[in-house]
Design an enzyme around this catalytic site. Structure first.
Site, PDB file in Angstrom:
ATOM      1  N   HIS A   1      33.690  51.666  85.231  1.00  0.00           N
ATOM      2  CA  HIS A   1      35.025  52.136  85.607  1.00  0.00           C
ATOM      3  C   HIS A   1      34.941  53.006  86.849  1.00  0.00           C
ATOM      4  CE1 HIS A   1      33.380  55.586  83.421  1.00  0.00           C
ATOM      5  NE2 HIS A   1      34.321  56.345  83.975  1.00  0.00           N
TER       6      HIS A   1
ATOM      7  N   ASP B   1      37.230  56.541  88.076  1.00  0.00           N
ATOM      8  CA  ASP B   1      38.148  57.467  87.413  1.00  0.00           C
ATOM      9  C   ASP B   1      39.555  57.420  88.012  1.00  0.00           C
ATOM     10  OD1 ASP B   1      35.934  58.342  85.950  1.00  0.00           O
ATOM     11  OD2 ASP B   1      35.463  59.880  87.441  1.00  0.00           O
TER      12      ASP B   1
ATOM     13  N   HIS C   1      31.114  53.638  87.953  1.00  0.00           N
ATOM     14  CA  HIS C   1      30.002  54.234  87.207  1.00  0.00           C
ATOM     15  C   HIS C   1      30.091  53.849  85.733  1.00  0.00           C
ATOM     16  CE1 HIS C   1      33.227  57.273  87.290  1.00  0.00           C
ATOM     17  NE2 HIS C   1      32.782  57.694  86.123  1.00  0.00           N
TER      18      HIS C   1
ATOM     19  N   ARG D   1      32.221  68.182  84.034  1.00  0.00           N
ATOM     20  CA  ARG D   1      32.807  67.363  85.102  1.00  0.00           C
ATOM     21  C   ARG D   1      34.036  68.033  85.704  1.00  0.00           C
ATOM     22  NH1 ARG D   1      35.425  61.363  84.552  1.00  0.00           N
ATOM     23  NH2 ARG D   1      37.358  62.349  85.231  1.00  0.00           N
TER      24      ARG D   1
HETATM   25  C1  SIN Z   1      32.177  59.836  83.239  1.00  0.00           C
HETATM   26  O1  SIN Z   1      32.507  58.670  83.189  1.00  0.00           O
HETATM   27  O2  SIN Z   1      32.809  60.687  83.843  1.00  0.00           O
HETATM   28  C2  SIN Z   1      30.916  60.268  82.504  1.00  0.00           C
HETATM   29  C3  SIN Z   1      29.678  59.935  83.229  1.00  0.00           C
HETATM   30  C4  SIN Z   1      28.461  60.405  82.484  1.00  0.00           C
HETATM   31  O3  SIN Z   1      28.579  61.106  81.470  1.00  0.00           O
HETATM   32  O4  SIN Z   1      27.347  60.063  82.904  1.00  0.00           O
END
Ligand code: SIN
Length: 279
Positions: A100, A102, A254, A269
């Site tokens: 995905h 974000d 990612h 995050r």
């Molecule tokens: C995310 O998708 O923001 C999480 C990425 C992660 O935990 O490595």
């Protein structure tokens, strides 16, 4: 505006670049500008050994751009700017465990995220990053021509809404939301910070290519999704506490791997605000 200095950057295989010998707390304005441009150009930039407090992480992120608070992620108690990407020893599902980018369901999708590893499992819990500049560049001339003028609809409801995907993946607390935006964006965008073209559809949030019949839309999206995760465009990053990644959602996808059952993983995050996207 200051002149960006040269960063000591190592290009990584597949996607992204890594900084060497930089403590982001002491970065001057020129270095911050250089980091921002490196994120735009490489899609994701990694840092090691960043022993940042939550206040340090927020202060650093603010120097890169305005912060936007994710609607769905649990927040760190004292710091609403910081989302907790957490998986406990007893949870089976993780957060972000599928390809995905974000906030593509927003009209102005998030520019990027600043993800800091706080606690990592003894083995596993890596994150994959895929380069959407390379994915676009390596499409055939025929496919590039076919994508000109196409737009796609991105949605949050099937993931974060009532009976959304998180309900069935062991993280039901991430579903059942009522604020569920959707947005339409060009299938190929011109990145606002690098001027390069990037493929801007993703397997988690992109629902359809507008104006195509359902079968044609599905088939075209499936072709693009399969092409975009060619191992040549993917970097697998292994975390340890103090590792930090800043990715650009307009230039990468990612995928957080969920292969550390029985162990704890905590990431902090911060999401950076973006702008509407154009072809
Ligand atoms: C995310 O998708 O923001 C999480 C990425 C992660 O935990 O490595």
């Amino acid at each position: 505006m200051t002149t960006p200095t040269a960063l000591d950057l190592e290009r990584l295989t597949g996607c992204g670049a890594k900084t060497r010998g930089l403590d982001v707390r002491s970065a001057d304005d020129a270095t911050i500008d250089a980091i921002r441009q490196a994120i735009f150009d490489h899609g994701v930039v990694f840092f090691e050994g960043q022993t940042l407090t939550p206040d340090d992480q927020i202060a650093f992120a603010r120097r890169l751009g305005p912060i936007v608070i994710n609607r769905y992620f649990p927040k760190t108690e004292q710091w609403p700017e910081i989302a907790k990407v957490e998986k406990t020893e007893t949870q089976t599902g993780n957060i972000g465990g599928g390809w995905h980018t974000d906030h593509s369901y927003d009209a102005a999708p998030a520019m990027g995220s600043v993800l800091l590893a706080v606690q990592t499992p003894p083995v596993g819990g890596d994150t994959l990053f895929a380069d959407m500049y390379a994915a676009y560049d390596t499409l055939s001339p025929e496919m590039k021509a076919r994508l000109v003028g196409l737009v796609a609809r991105h949605s949050s409801a099937h993931i974060f809404g009532e009976r959304g995907a998180y309900t069935h993946s062991g993280r039901p607390e991430m579903a059942g939301n009522i604020d569920l935006p959707e947005a339409v964006h060009p299938v190929v965008i011109t990145h606002p910070g690098s001027g390069k073209k990037a493929l801007y559809v993703n397997p988690t949030f992109t629902r359809e290519i507008v104006g195509l019949d359902a079968e044609e839309s599905r088939s075209l999206l499936d072709q693009l999704f399969a092409h975009a995760i060619n191992p040549r465009f993917v970097h697998r990053f292994s975390w340890s506490p103090g590792s930090m990644a800043i990715w650009d959602n307009r230039a990468t996808w990612h995928y957080a791997l969920n292969d550390y059952q029985g162990h704890y993983r905590l990431m902090h995050r911060i999401t950076l605000d973006g702008v509407p996207l154009a072809a």
